[in-house]
Write a protein that holds these residues in place. Structure first.
Motif, PDB file in Angstrom:
ATOM      1  N   LYS A 151       6.834  12.321   4.193  1.00  0.00           N
ATOM      2  CA  LYS A 151       5.926  12.287   3.746  1.00  0.00           C
ATOM      3  C   LYS A 151       5.082  11.133   3.902  1.00  0.00           C
ATOM      4  CE  LYS A 151       3.385  12.768  -0.873  1.00  0.00           C
ATOM      5  NZ  LYS A 151       3.284  13.055  -2.257  1.00  0.00           N
ATOM      6  N   ASN A 154       4.121  11.217   7.778  1.00  0.00           N
ATOM      7  CA  ASN A 154       2.861  12.096   7.930  1.00  0.00           C
ATOM      8  C   ASN A 154       1.661  11.580   7.530  1.00  0.00           C
ATOM      9  OD1 ASN A 154       4.516  14.049   9.080  1.00  0.00           O
ATOM     10  ND2 ASN A 154       4.636  15.128   7.163  1.00  0.00           N
ATOM     11  N   ARG A 158      -1.854  10.696   9.977  1.00  0.00           N
ATOM     12  CA  ARG A 158      -3.075  11.247   9.732  1.00  0.00           C
ATOM     13  C   ARG A 158      -4.006  10.054   9.675  1.00  0.00           C
ATOM     14  NH1 ARG A 158      -0.454  14.312   5.823  1.00  0.00           N
ATOM     15  NH2 ARG A 158      -0.810  12.889   4.227  1.00  0.00           N
TER      16      ARG A 158
END
Length: 416
Positions: A151, A154, A158
């Motif tokens: 998590k 990611n 981004r």
């Protein structure tokens, strides 16, 4: 020496004769003006108008401005120092084009760190699953750490991607609210608006903006240079509309789908047909004045129309075609009963009538009156009157219909 008694008799006789003439005159005037059955003989100078046929319109009006039906306010997804601004107001961009960039150094460093953490968590999970004496608890703990690392990784990806601001839609750059060397707060999304009811000019942090940029009604994007409007604002100039603010009383009469006309203030000869496409359900209050936003879709926008141009808006709230009508000032209403005074054979007769559309200047008569019958208009107490048998608004002209004319100037007796 004159006979004093005779002089007195002559004076008395003269006075009596004068009084007698006055009484005869009053009696004659009463006979001429009063008739049987409550009728009153018409006095010289009575203003009348013949009942006619034509359209009767009721309208409400307001001021507005031109805006785009589709706008987007784009902002960076990552905080940082702006290193480049690749567009300027007036530029046309395609969805996905680069608008601006921020320094990616910190974001790249975080990504490398989080990538290493993810690799380590993945190895730990594999070891826990392959251990000869693996337990459910140890495997579950390793999985938790792995998914947590994934998590975080990611999010880092981004963040790196968020250092580049891409156009969320095709359109024209309306405002750039920032400059190289400035900072971005790093919002996670771009805001959009399909119907905006306000227009303005955006500048900030040294940025430039074009006059009349369409401002979205709500925004989740923000930056230090743009407030709540986004770092770059885009608008689709091929899909224009007009946003207007109507008073509380007038807004109650406005409904979606009603026809309207838009007149550009910079060019009073240019009128644009339009339809009401949206009436805001929520009012705005400024200085204790309650108003509702109304959006009007233009049926045929003229070339050269620009965002922010001011306009006058007139919405038709009621209409009766080929209606029998008289000036609204000729109709009296009391207790739900409507009457007009008709001039017949020189006498004024009160007649009950049925009414339909109450227009800006004229009222539709549905019963009790025929075309050509003359109705009496109220006596003017000041100012110049109109010749008998005429009133403003005939032959397709705008007018007040005598005293107490309506608001918007309905067009009667001819096509709108």
């Amino acid at each position: 020496m004159p006979d004093m008694s005779r002089l007195r008799r002559h004076r008395t006789l003269a006075v009596n004769l004068t009084l007698g003439v006055a009484l005869v005159a009053v009696a004659a005037l009463g006979y001429l003006t009063l008739g049987s059955g409550g009728q009153v003989r018409a006095a010289t100078g009575t203003r009348t108008v013949a009942a006619a046929r034509g359209p009767v319109l009721a309208t409400v009006s307001a001021s507005g401005s031109v805006e785009s039906a589709r706008t987007r306010a784009a902002d960076f997804a990552t905080s940082g120092t702006v290193t480049s601004v690749d567009v300027k107001p007036g530029d046309h961009v395609t969805k996905g084009d680069v608008l601006a960039r921020v320094d990616p150094t910190d974001a790249n460093a975080d990504l490398r760190t989080d990538s290493s953490s993810l690799t380590a968590a993945k190895l730990a999970l594999s070891s826990a699953e392959d251990a000869p004496k693996a337990t459910d608890q140890s495997v579950a703990s390793a999985k938790t750490q792995y998914y947590s690392a994934l998590k975080t990784y990611n999010a880092a990806v981004r963040a790196v991607n968020g250092t580049v601001l891409h156009a969320p839609m095709s359109g024209t750059v309306v405002t750039v609210n920032g400059q190289v060397g400035g900072s971005s707060s790093g919002s996670s999304s771009s805001s959009s608006s399909s119907s905006s009811s306000s227009s303005g000019t955006g500048t900030g942090n040294g940025g430039t903006g074009t006059g009349g940029g369409s401002t979205p009604s709500s925004s989740s994007a923000s930056s230090s240079g743009s407030g709540d409007t986004g770092f770059v604002e885009l608008a689709d100039l091929s899909d224009l509309q007009v946003g207007a603010q109507f008073s509380e009383a007038d807004a109650l009469k406005v409904k979606k789908g009603q026809s309207a006309t838009v007149t550009l203030n910079a060019n009073t000869g240019t009128t644009i047909p339009a339809d009401v496409s949206l009436v805001d359900p929520q009012a705005t209050t400024t200085n204790n004045v309650v108003q509702y936003g109304v959006t009007l879709a233009l049926k045929s926008a003229p070339s050269g129309l620009r965002l922010g141009q001011t306009a006058s808006v007139e919405v038709v709230t009621a209409k009766a075609d080929d209606a029998l009508y008289v000036p609204s000032t000729a109709v009296k209403s009391a207790g739900g009963t409507h009457t007009v005074t008709v001039l017949t054979n020189g006498k004024q007769v009160t007649r009950t009538v049925g009414v339909g559309v109450s227009g800006d200047d004229n009222t539709q008569i549905t019963s009790g009156l025929r075309v050509g019958e003359k109705v009496v208009l109220p006596t003017q107490t000041s100012g110049g009157g109109f010749p008998s048998g005429t009133f403003p608004g005939l032959n397709g002209k705008r007018g007040g219909g005598g005293q107490g004319g309506g608001r918007g100037g309905a067009v009667v007796g001819g096509p709108r």
